[in-house]
Design an enzyme around this catalytic site. Structure first.
Site, mmCIF file in Angstrom:
data_model
loop_
_atom_site.group_PDB
_atom_site.id
_atom_site.type_symbol
_atom_site.label_atom_id
_atom_site.label_comp_id
_atom_site.label_asym_id
_atom_site.label_seq_id
_atom_site.Cartn_x
_atom_site.Cartn_y
_atom_site.Cartn_z
ATOM 1 C CG HIS A 97 -0.261 -0.039 2.660
ATOM 2 N ND1 HIS A 97 0.429 1.503 3.212
ATOM 3 C CD2 HIS A 97 0.408 -0.898 2.910
ATOM 4 C CE1 HIS A 97 -0.243 1.231 4.066
ATOM 5 N NE2 HIS A 97 0.433 -0.530 4.651
ATOM 6 C CG ASP A 115 2.706 0.149 7.787
ATOM 7 O OD1 ASP A 115 2.413 -0.116 6.479
ATOM 8 O OD2 ASP A 115 1.538 0.861 8.506
ATOM 9 C CD GLU A 164 -3.158 -1.782 5.272
ATOM 10 O OE1 GLU A 164 -2.724 -2.571 6.263
ATOM 11 O OE2 GLU A 164 -2.512 0.234 6.116
ATOM 12 C CG ASP A 205 1.414 -3.781 5.374
ATOM 13 O OD1 ASP A 205 2.367 -2.983 5.404
ATOM 14 O OD2 ASP A 205 0.387 -3.379 4.988
ATOM 15 C CG HIS A 243 1.239 3.098 12.399
ATOM 16 N ND1 HIS A 243 -0.308 2.683 13.505
ATOM 17 C CD2 HIS A 243 1.147 2.229 11.552
ATOM 18 C CE1 HIS A 243 -0.932 1.453 11.985
ATOM 19 N NE2 HIS A 243 0.099 1.295 10.496
#
Ligand code: ZN
Length: 342
Positions: free
Chosen positions: A67, A184, A218, A239, A319
């Site tokens: 993604h 990510d 995503e 991923d 994240h």
């Protein structure tokens, strides 16, 4: 694979330079489409805004999914003090975005700079600085403009619904560590471009029909829910691999996920991925991810009758300000090449 690893890393850095929080991916998708076309592959935009690439080959189809959308934020309120309250796009957390520089994209095409700060952010003034729990209600975007009230902010063209993009601070160290927000999953898009170059060079021979879908939603759970080409019987999300306590993967390895929050991956696909890792000599880990959902699970929930898997280079501090390693990229490419040749 050195050439393709270098391509993967340099293309990752190029893509990281294009702001693309989920729901604001058209520039990133146009770049992705052009990059696959440059390598000689047929690539088309899906109606939803993703990019579907045909790598060629014969037989049952394998779909690789990565993604291009990332975390970010959206202006939720122009506050009376001239600051912006923002709402997260995807799983962005205020703790991770606090003190980061941002760009606010207006609908009139202007881009303004600012910083996500705690409300009342001076430690010399705010006696609760150390104890306030960080959320998007206790933080705000401080614009680097001379604005003191809502009307002067609106005068700049900034409105509710505008997109807020966080600086990536992308950096590759001498020792090969790749540090940036949003590895990510832009690192995996880079890896698929490296793989595409290997296929184009004839260095990876396809034993079946292979497609790639670079998805754009995503981070909100429906990136891979559609656009599965006819004849596809298997899909693999490429991923980020999880790295942390209780897991065996490091940033220098490729992670094979056996189970995540969405349940177990196809027992057969995981088994074949392990076999491919062994054959290729890739350094790998098989892990169970405690808090994770993938595009390929969205593909299944969208109704596709497929077997599914998930692999990716190890990424620490996911994240947040994430970290991976060039060896993790090389190991992921080795595994993918071996898998496509099985
Ligand atoms: Zn991801």
């Amino acid at each position: 694979m050195k050439k393709y690893t270098d391509t993967a890393v340099s293309k990752t850095l190029e893509l990281l330079a294009i702001d693309s929080p989920t729901g604001f991916c058209s520039r990133a998708a146009a770049w992705v489409k052009a990059e696959f076309e440059k390598l000689g592959f047929d690539a088309r935009m899906t109606t939803k805004g993703g990019v579907l690439v045909d790598f060629g080959g014969e037989g049952d189809g394998l779909l690789l999914e990565a993604h291009a959308d990332t975390l970010g934020a959206m202006v939720a309120e122009v506050k009376g003090n001239g600051r912006l309250r923002v709402s997260p796009l995807g799983g962005m957390r205020a703790e991770n975005g606090e003190t980061e520089n941002v760009r606010v994209y207006t609908r009139c095409g202007k881009i303004y700079e600012g910083t996500l700060q705690l409300c009342n952010a001076s430690v010399h003034v705010n006696s609760d600085y150390g104890t306030v729990s960080r959320s998007f209600d206790t933080t705000e975007v401080l614009l680097d403009e001379d604005v003191k009230d809502a009307s002067s902010v609106r005068g700049l063209g900034i409105e509710v619904g505008d997109i807020v993009c966080f600086d990536t601070r992308a950096h590759v160290t001498e020792s090969g560590y790749i540090k940036s927000r949003f590895l990510d999953d832009k690192l995996s898009v880079g890896i698929l471009l490296g793989l595409a170059e290997a296929i184009a060079d004839g260095e990876c021979t396809l034993k079946r029909r292979v497609y790639a879908h670079i998805t754009v939603y995503e981070e909100v759970g429906h990136g891979g829910s559609a656009s599965v080409p006819a004849g596809v019987t298997e899909a693999i999300s490429v991923d980020m691999g999880c790295v942390g306590d209780g897991l065996s993967c490091t940033e220098r390895m490729v992670s094979i996920c056996a189970k995540d929050s969405g349940g177990p991956y196809s027992y057969d696909v995981v088994g074949t991925l392990i076999e491919a890792a062994k054959v290729s000599g890739a350094e790998y880990a098989v892990d169970v991810y405690p808090h994770y959902g993938s595009d390929v699970e969205a593909t299944l929930r969208g109704g596709a009758d497929i077997r599914h898997g998930l692999i990716g280079a190890g990424v620490y501090a996911s994240h947040g300000y994430e970290r991976s390693h060039v060896e993790g990229v090389a190991n992921t490419l080795k595994l993918l090449k071996a898998y496509l040749e099985m």
